[in-house]
Design an enzyme around this catalytic site. Structure first.
Site, PDB file in Angstrom:
ATOM      1  NE  ARG A   2      -3.547  -9.240  -0.576  1.00 35.33           N
ATOM      2  CZ  ARG A   2      -3.093  -8.544   0.461  1.00 35.33           C
ATOM      3  NH1 ARG A   2      -3.861  -7.591   1.008  1.00 35.33           N
ATOM      4  NH2 ARG A   2      -1.893  -8.770   0.960  1.00 35.33           N
ATOM      5  CB  VAL A  58      -1.224 -13.148   1.805  1.00 35.11           C
ATOM      6  CG1 VAL A  58      -1.884 -12.070   2.651  1.00 35.11           C
ATOM      7  CG2 VAL A  58      -1.570 -12.969   0.339  1.00 35.11           C
ATOM      8  CB  SER A  59       3.290 -11.073  -1.167  1.00 31.08           C
ATOM      9  OG  SER A  59       4.220 -12.104  -0.931  1.00 31.08           O
ATOM     10  CD  GLN A  60       3.791  -3.682  -0.438  1.00 32.36           C
ATOM     11  OE1 GLN A  60       4.919  -4.153  -0.284  1.00 32.36           O
ATOM     12  NE2 GLN A  60       3.566  -2.394  -0.592  1.00 32.36           N
ATOM     13  N   PRO A  61       0.182  -6.539  -2.103  1.00 31.76           N
ATOM     14  CG  PRO A  61      -2.112  -6.059  -2.039  1.00 31.76           C
ATOM     15  CD  PRO A  61      -0.884  -6.089  -1.181  1.00 31.76           C
TER      16      PRO A  61
END
Length: 221
Positions: free
Chosen positions: A42, A68-71
């Site tokens: 990431r 970028v989205s939260q995992p």
């Protein structure tokens, strides 16, 4: 420029393992999804100044007013997509930096991803190529139109929130396929929804409350 796939310090495998432990504690159960997130570096998909935060469970900016989205959200949406009939092909709407596509690439035969911002589509395509992720195709275009030439898809995943899911996307779902998307309600709050293409209709299930950038129409050069 060489690509540091392994990472160092706070981007090490140890940092990834801590993230996977946290996702498991938050309720993610699909082992294949967790392993895909563990494998994807990431730190390569975020802005250089934020590399030290890449394996925290937070959304991060990637430029162009995008994130970028939260995992956890990546894991939750991906797990939901795989909850049912087998998934071999996925259409992603909103490539962004390419992180979600890279996770999906570890799980399916083919990912087709559409990004409306030309610079993001180009940089994502280049990064995925450098990482030798060869089963992702990225196209610059209007996400609301999907990718009809590649349809039907076993799964469709939206990484931006429309007011309602475009019918043009639903009809690109294969029978038994599932579409997972954040949808903006009349009160401004967003709900994660899943549509399943059954023989009779598109069945809609409400899942979690989420927060995504809005889905915009058209394509930017």
């Amino acid at each position: 420029m060489a690509v540091d796939i392994s990472g160092a310090g706070l981007t090490s495998q140890r940092a990834r393992d801590r993230l996977i432990k946290q996702l498991s504690e938050l309720g993610i159960r699909n082992a294949a999804v967790l392993e895909a997130i563990r494998q994807v570096p990431r730190h390569l998909f975020v802005e250089e100044a934020l590399v030290h935060r890449a394996y925290e469970n937070i959304a991060l900016p990637i430029g162009y007013r995008q994130t970028v989205s939260q995992p956890y959200i990546v894991a939750r949406m991906t797990e939901t997509l795989f909850d049912g009939a087998p998934v071999r092909t996925v259409l992603e709407i909103g490539t962004g930096s390419g992180y979600q596509a890279a996770v999906l690439a570890h799980l399916v035969e083919r990912v087709c991803s559409v990004e409306r911002i030309h610079a993001l589509s180009r940089s994502a395509r280049e990064l995925l190529s450098r990482l030798r992720i060869n089963n992702v195709s990225v196209r610059h275009g209007d996400g609301a139109e999907g990718w009809p030439a590649k349809a039907p898809f076993d799964g469709i995943l939206l990484t931006a929130a429309p007011r309602e899911v475009p019918h043009e996307l639903l009809v690109q779902l294969a029978p038994g396929g599932r579409l997972v998307a954040p949808v903006e309600g009349v009160d401004g709050r967003q709900q994660l929804v899943r549509y399943t293409h059954t023989e009779e209709a598109f069945v809609r299930d409400l899942l979690d409350t989420v927060c995504f950038v809005p889905m915009l129409s058209g394509a930017e050069s």
